[in-house]
Scaffold this motif. Sequence first.
Motif, PDB file in Angstrom:
ATOM      1  N   THR A  76      -9.860 -57.691 -22.172  1.00  0.00           N
ATOM      2  CA  THR A  76      -9.597 -58.126 -20.793  1.00  0.00           C
ATOM      3  C   THR A  76      -8.190 -57.763 -20.359  1.00  0.00           C
ATOM      4  O   THR A  76      -7.971 -57.261 -19.254  1.00  0.00           O
ATOM      5  CB  THR A  76      -9.814 -59.639 -20.657  1.00  0.00           C
ATOM      6  OG1 THR A  76      -9.022 -60.320 -21.649  1.00  0.00           O
ATOM      7  CG2 THR A  76     -11.275 -60.006 -20.858  1.00  0.00           C
ATOM      8  N   GLU A  77      -7.206 -58.010 -21.230  1.00  0.00           N
ATOM      9  CA  GLU A  77      -5.824 -57.689 -20.876  1.00  0.00           C
ATOM     10  C   GLU A  77      -5.621 -56.174 -20.806  1.00  0.00           C
ATOM     11  O   GLU A  77      -4.819 -55.676 -20.018  1.00  0.00           O
ATOM     12  CB  GLU A  77      -4.858 -58.301 -21.894  1.00  0.00           C
ATOM     13  CG  GLU A  77      -5.062 -59.785 -22.125  1.00  0.00           C
ATOM     14  CD  GLU A  77      -5.055 -60.574 -20.828  1.00  0.00           C
ATOM     15  OE1 GLU A  77      -4.169 -60.326 -19.995  1.00  0.00           O
ATOM     16  OE2 GLU A  77      -5.936 -61.418 -20.638  1.00  0.00           O
ATOM     17  N   ASN A 118     -16.104 -54.236 -10.670  1.00  0.00           N
ATOM     18  CA  ASN A 118     -16.738 -53.566 -11.808  1.00  0.00           C
ATOM     19  C   ASN A 118     -16.363 -54.206 -13.146  1.00  0.00           C
ATOM     20  O   ASN A 118     -16.500 -53.580 -14.195  1.00  0.00           O
ATOM     21  CB  ASN A 118     -16.334 -52.086 -11.821  1.00  0.00           C
ATOM     22  CG  ASN A 118     -16.848 -51.337 -10.608  1.00  0.00           C
ATOM     23  OD1 ASN A 118     -17.977 -50.848 -10.591  1.00  0.00           O
ATOM     24  ND2 ASN A 118     -16.008 -51.252  -9.588  1.00  0.00           N
ATOM     25  N   TRP A 119     -15.904 -55.425 -13.097  1.00  0.00           N
ATOM     26  CA  TRP A 119     -15.411 -56.129 -14.284  1.00  0.00           C
ATOM     27  C   TRP A 119     -16.430 -56.128 -15.419  1.00  0.00           C
ATOM     28  O   TRP A 119     -16.140 -55.731 -16.549  1.00  0.00           O
ATOM     29  CB  TRP A 119     -15.037 -57.542 -13.873  1.00  0.00           C
ATOM     30  CG  TRP A 119     -14.532 -58.456 -14.940  1.00  0.00           C
ATOM     31  CD1 TRP A 119     -15.232 -59.448 -15.576  1.00  0.00           C
ATOM     32  CD2 TRP A 119     -13.205 -58.503 -15.493  1.00  0.00           C
ATOM     33  NE1 TRP A 119     -14.432 -60.116 -16.477  1.00  0.00           N
ATOM     34  CE2 TRP A 119     -13.188 -59.550 -16.448  1.00  0.00           C
ATOM     35  CE3 TRP A 119     -12.051 -57.778 -15.294  1.00  0.00           C
ATOM     36  CZ2 TRP A 119     -12.041 -59.876 -17.179  1.00  0.00           C
ATOM     37  CZ3 TRP A 119     -10.910 -58.092 -16.014  1.00  0.00           C
ATOM     38  CH2 TRP A 119     -10.915 -59.114 -16.940  1.00  0.00           C
ATOM     39  N   PRO A 132     -16.322 -62.742 -19.796  1.00  0.00           N
ATOM     40  CA  PRO A 132     -15.754 -63.851 -19.028  1.00  0.00           C
ATOM     41  C   PRO A 132     -15.897 -63.600 -17.538  1.00  0.00           C
ATOM     42  O   PRO A 132     -16.167 -62.482 -17.099  1.00  0.00           O
ATOM     43  CB  PRO A 132     -14.277 -63.854 -19.455  1.00  0.00           C
ATOM     44  CG  PRO A 132     -14.006 -62.439 -19.854  1.00  0.00           C
ATOM     45  CD  PRO A 132     -15.294 -61.916 -20.440  1.00  0.00           C
ATOM     46  N   ALA A 133     -15.714 -64.656 -16.766  1.00  0.00           N
ATOM     47  CA  ALA A 133     -15.814 -64.519 -15.314  1.00  0.00           C
ATOM     48  C   ALA A 133     -14.786 -63.522 -14.800  1.00  0.00           C
ATOM     49  O   ALA A 133     -13.669 -63.436 -15.309  1.00  0.00           O
ATOM     50  CB  ALA A 133     -15.602 -65.886 -14.655  1.00  0.00           C
ATOM     51  N   ALA A 134     -15.171 -62.766 -13.792  1.00  0.00           N
ATOM     52  CA  ALA A 134     -14.265 -61.761 -13.231  1.00  0.00           C
ATOM     53  C   ALA A 134     -13.098 -62.434 -12.528  1.00  0.00           C
ATOM     54  O   ALA A 134     -13.280 -63.430 -11.826  1.00  0.00           O
ATOM     55  CB  ALA A 134     -15.018 -60.863 -12.256  1.00  0.00           C
ATOM     56  N   LEU A 464      -7.207 -73.780 -20.024  1.00  0.00           N
ATOM     57  CA  LEU A 464      -7.005 -72.346 -19.797  1.00  0.00           C
ATOM     58  C   LEU A 464      -8.234 -71.546 -20.191  1.00  0.00           C
ATOM     59  O   LEU A 464      -8.556 -70.533 -19.566  1.00  0.00           O
ATOM     60  CB  LEU A 464      -5.786 -71.866 -20.579  1.00  0.00           C
ATOM     61  CG  LEU A 464      -4.459 -72.513 -20.213  1.00  0.00           C
ATOM     62  CD1 LEU A 464      -3.307 -71.844 -20.955  1.00  0.00           C
ATOM     63  CD2 LEU A 464      -4.216 -72.458 -18.715  1.00  0.00           C
ATOM     64  N   THR A 465      -8.914 -71.977 -21.237  1.00  0.00           N
ATOM     65  CA  THR A 465     -10.115 -71.266 -21.677  1.00  0.00           C
ATOM     66  C   THR A 465     -11.245 -71.393 -20.664  1.00  0.00           C
ATOM     67  O   THR A 465     -11.927 -70.422 -20.327  1.00  0.00           O
ATOM     68  CB  THR A 465     -10.583 -71.794 -23.036  1.00  0.00           C
ATOM     69  OG1 THR A 465      -9.558 -71.578 -24.013  1.00  0.00           O
ATOM     70  CG2 THR A 465     -11.863 -71.103 -23.484  1.00  0.00           C
ATOM     71  N   ASN A 466     -11.437 -72.617 -20.160  1.00  0.00           N
ATOM     72  CA  ASN A 466     -12.572 -72.889 -19.280  1.00  0.00           C
ATOM     73  C   ASN A 466     -12.255 -72.683 -17.806  1.00  0.00           C
ATOM     74  O   ASN A 466     -13.171 -72.602 -16.987  1.00  0.00           O
ATOM     75  CB  ASN A 466     -13.067 -74.312 -19.500  1.00  0.00           C
ATOM     76  CG  ASN A 466     -13.544 -74.550 -20.915  1.00  0.00           C
ATOM     77  OD1 ASN A 466     -14.089 -73.656 -21.553  1.00  0.00           O
ATOM     78  ND2 ASN A 466     -13.335 -75.756 -21.432  1.00  0.00           N
ATOM     79  N   GLU A 467     -10.956 -72.642 -17.472  1.00  0.00           N
ATOM     80  CA  GLU A 467     -10.516 -72.458 -16.091  1.00  0.00           C
ATOM     81  C   GLU A 467     -11.146 -73.486 -15.150  1.00  0.00           C
ATOM     82  O   GLU A 467     -11.604 -73.175 -14.056  1.00  0.00           O
ATOM     83  CB  GLU A 467     -10.810 -71.025 -15.613  1.00  0.00           C
ATOM     84  CG  GLU A 467     -10.058 -69.965 -16.390  1.00  0.00           C
ATOM     85  CD  GLU A 467     -10.272 -68.560 -15.861  1.00  0.00           C
ATOM     86  OE1 GLU A 467     -11.336 -68.318 -15.249  1.00  0.00           O
ATOM     87  OE2 GLU A 467      -9.391 -67.719 -16.043  1.00  0.00           O
ATOM     88  N   ARG A 468     -11.143 -74.725 -15.612  1.00  0.00           N
ATOM     89  CA  ARG A 468     -11.637 -75.847 -14.801  1.00  0.00           C
ATOM     90  C   ARG A 468     -11.042 -77.129 -15.364  1.00  0.00           C
ATOM     91  O   ARG A 468     -10.429 -77.140 -16.427  1.00  0.00           O
ATOM     92  CB  ARG A 468     -13.174 -75.924 -14.859  1.00  0.00           C
ATOM     93  CG  ARG A 468     -13.708 -76.031 -16.265  1.00  0.00           C
ATOM     94  CD  ARG A 468     -15.108 -76.578 -16.326  1.00  0.00           C
ATOM     95  NE  ARG A 468     -15.653 -76.547 -17.677  1.00  0.00           N
ATOM     96  CZ  ARG A 468     -15.293 -77.348 -18.672  1.00  0.00           C
ATOM     97  NH1 ARG A 468     -14.363 -78.255 -18.471  1.00  0.00           N
ATOM     98  NH2 ARG A 468     -15.855 -77.242 -19.859  1.00  0.00           N
TER      99      ARG A 468
END
Length: 515
Positions: A76-77, A118-119, A132-134, A464-468
């Motif tokens: 991803t990075e 296009n992720w 993971p989510a775009a 941070l992992t779940n972004e929620r």
Amino acid sequence: MAPQDSGAAAVQNILTRLGKHRGLVGGAARLRASVVDIGPLLEVEAVRKRAYRDRVEPEQAVLSVVRDLARQLPPTERLIADAALALELLAENPPDGVDLGRFYGADLGKRREFLTENWAALLTHLGVELIPAAPSVRSLREKREHHAVTLLARLLASETSYGGTSYGLATATEIGVRQRASRTAKGVVTVIGDAVIDHIYRTDLMPTVGGPPARGRFEERIGGKGLNRAVAAARLGYQVRLLTAVGDDVYGHRILHRLREEKIDTELVKLLPGLRTPVAAMIITGTGGIGTIGNIDAAVRLSENDLNNPAAREALIESDALLMTFEQPITVIEQAFRTVRLAQDPPWLLVQPTPSLDRPQYLYEYFGQIDYLIGTRRELSSLLAPGERAATSPTRGGRAGDAELVAQQLLAMGVDTVCTVEGFECAARSAQTEYRIPRPIAAQLDESPGARAAFAAALASRLLTNERSADRDDFAWATAAMAATQSFSDVADAMPLAEEIDRIARFPANGTEGN
């Protein structure tokens, strides 16, 4: 300031400025025509060695070195850095049905749009199975690009990054430091707190006036609530920056060395010449009971001006999570709140209100910024007005039920979620939910000195992992992290790895969970 940290910051700034236009497409010609001062980039050891090896000018070596290092980033990075800098990493083996012309165009905004659209296809092409989510264009612009380019800059600035034809991310395991087999670059965590020398007295019982003498032994260790939280977050795989102050003495340099062993960024650690690093005393009984004597020397502290320098402001605003205690002066704490308030996409803010403040009311206006307020009943009740504090204090006849009353008052003052964490148990309350997480079955002691540091870092990890926002499973995992700190060794060294927390979390808790 560590030389490697300052070098990485200079390289990161150069790459970011280059990326705002055409990136590195065009190689040496692009660099020579750029108005950006690329001098520090050309002086990077890996670039100079590649230029010497290939008998070329440094400008001709930059692109190949940057590409080689970027390929070692997590997928991803790697994609984000590729788009930000137009590295053309996919050009040699392009994915089917994807027009890379837009991906490597001159407009950074269009490169971002292409990446978000296009992720999934690009990550699938790279062999990633769990996509993971775009990211949104906004998150790329405000956080994700900065993070990816910072990781790349750190590899470039590392003195050990160049090794013939390979570049290594792995670090040597040193004596006294655990093997961090699961370390990955997941996000940036900034910590504000103390780094001190702990004088630890391990005894069979807590000494009392007129009571029998306690028997035990003495140890001198590196500690501090800020340092422990930084180590805990680093061991869970995050890029960590610590804002603190130490004396320019033997102890201060020991602390800096330990932080670097744990791969914690020391650029914002303030080294004060002629002053002694603070010392705190801790008495720990065989069952885990803890008594502390805090440092009373206020000379070795951060100042409000320290948080106003550009590097510190960027660290606060650009972080993914900010962990803060009340160890630094209240003016510093206020400035941290004010700075974070300026962020368009502020970090998750996790606060432990310890040590207690004489006048916590000075911070009431900032309570609405706190996502998670974490502490014991005593620590949380210390935030209330004196009359309310006396009625709910555990030492003034307060009952267990008073913890809920304290939490309700703090929620009404603007805090999003209050976590009462004590004895390896957690009660998390927000306006919408309440979770009661009992002691994990692995918890055998009454307490451990590093429990709340591990809880805060583990909770930040889940956020941070779940972004929620956190749910029951997240609080249960953070509670398991507390049980993983049961140790009679160095408090910082007791901070667990993710696999240790997973092992404890797999077992049922002692008792039945509430809502």
